[in-house]
Design an enzyme around this catalytic site. Structure first.
Site, PDB file in Angstrom:
ATOM      1  N   GLU A 190      -1.126  -8.755   4.881  1.00 28.73           N
ATOM      2  CA  GLU A 190      -0.891  -8.835   6.335  1.00 28.73           C
ATOM      3  C   GLU A 190      -2.188  -8.669   7.127  1.00 28.73           C
ATOM      4  O   GLU A 190      -2.230  -8.959   8.319  1.00 28.73           O
ATOM      5  CB  GLU A 190       0.150  -7.781   6.758  1.00 28.73           C
ATOM      6  N   HIS A 234      -3.586  -5.778   0.945  1.00 29.98           N
ATOM      7  CA  HIS A 234      -2.934  -6.009   2.243  1.00 29.98           C
ATOM      8  C   HIS A 234      -2.938  -7.478   2.651  1.00 29.98           C
ATOM      9  O   HIS A 234      -3.826  -7.895   3.392  1.00 29.98           O
ATOM     10  CB  HIS A 234      -3.681  -5.221   3.326  1.00 29.98           C
ATOM     11  N   CYS A 291       0.844  -1.200   0.000  1.00 27.38           N
ATOM     12  CA  CYS A 291       0.000   0.000   0.000  1.00 27.38           C
ATOM     13  C   CYS A 291       0.885   1.258   0.000  1.00 27.38           C
ATOM     14  O   CYS A 291       1.555   1.522  -0.975  1.00 27.38           O
ATOM     15  CB  CYS A 291      -0.974  -0.052   1.179  1.00 27.38           C
TER      16      CYS A 291
END
Lengths: 87, 221
Positions: free
Chosen positions: B194, B192, B85
């Site tokens: 994560e 994302h 990002c």
């Protein structure tokens, strides 16, 4: 001392979505004659340089290096000599 | 494997990244971006957020943080560098990845989950990925990838496009969601992974991505 007024805009090939949203907002305010809106950035930078040519060279260098992203933006500028007491 | 998660002023996905990494047993540390030595780390992660308030342009100021010289060094040495990002935006502004991230084609911040196609399953980051598609969260206002025609041709020819969007949310050219550098060790992606590693959060599609990196680096078998 020199004063540079630097205008940053997207390259014509890059869509400016914020400009489009502002245009439609203007239309909603009944300014239906507005054909296009381009949103950019404006910088006023004062700098010391031995002459106008040196100042211009420096402005072009740092604009490419930092003020714009050369992939998608472009800039124009106006340069004038000002007295150092002028604020 | 030792991993550094860089913390710039305004980073806000640094803890998500840290927790994802330690969940896989990786020796991860959050490192202040003012630190200029990252020689000890095998992998460096640049997390999402709004580094330096996104002043000027997203990532434009972060590239001057002292840690970025060390990131360049790591990239040159072939270590893993991953930008997610805002981290992706920083890597393009720093010239470690080609192209740029524009504002979303339809103005506004998008917070959603999107399906990604794995375009290249032979990259350092995907060669142990056993999936053809992943569902991952996105959260960005400026994720609209752009590269000029010459750069795009190169990206395609070198198979540098790793992930594409199935249903392009932001106007990215050629539906690009994530790319690697020419050498293949620097990776930038808008979605994302994560944020999708814990079943409690309802999506674990980020796990195969991390597992793939770990297998490639020899940490997992």
């Amino acid at each position: 001392m020199f004063l540079a007024k630097i205008y940053v805009t997207y390259k014509p090939s890059i869509l400016d979505p914020q400009g489009e949203v502002i245009k439609s907002a203007l239309h909603r305010l009944d300014y239906t004659d507005v054909n296009s809106v381009m949103q950019g950035k404006y910088f006023e930078i004062k700098l010391e340089a031995k002459d106008q040519r040196t100042a211009a060279k420096e402005i072009e260098e740092f604009s490419d290096e930092l003020l714009i992203n050369v992939n998608m933006e472009t800039f124009t500028y106006k340069l004038s000599e000002i007295s150092s007491v002028e604020e | 494997m030792k991993a550094a998660v860089l913390d710039f002023p305004g980073s806000n996905c640094d803890f998500d990244m840290y927790y994802a990494l330690i969940d896989f047993g990786i020796d991860a540390k959050i490192i202040d971006a003012r630190q200029s030595n990252l020689d000890d780390y095998d992998a460096i992660f640049l997390p999402g957020g709004f580094s330096y308030g996104d002043y000027l342009r997203a990532g434009a100021i972060a590239r001057f943080a002292p840690a970025m010289e060390a990131v360049k060094k790591a990239a040159d040495q072939g270590r893993f560098v991953v930008g997610i990002c805002n981290g992706f935006q920083i890597l393009t502004e720093a010239g470690l990845l080609p192209g740029a991230l524009r504002m979303n084609a339809k103005a506004g911040f998008i917070c959603d989950q999107v399906l990604l196609n794995v375009e290249n399953d032979n990259s350092l980051f995907t060669k142990n990925l056993y999936r053809q598609q992943l569902l991952l969260p996105i959260a960005h206002a400026g994720g609209n990838y752009y590269a000029d025609q010459e750069t795009l041709t190169k990206l395609h020819a070198n198979r540098q496009i790793i992930f594409t969007y199935q249903d392009n949310p932001n106007g990215s050219i050629d539906d690009i969601a994530g790319i690697v550098n020419e050498k293949g060790n620097v990776f930038g992606v808008m979605p994302h992974p994560e944020r999708a590693v814990d079943p409690l959060l309802g999506n674990i599609d980020g796990r195969p991505f991390f597992e793939s990196i770990l297998q490639t680096s020899g940490v997992l078998n």
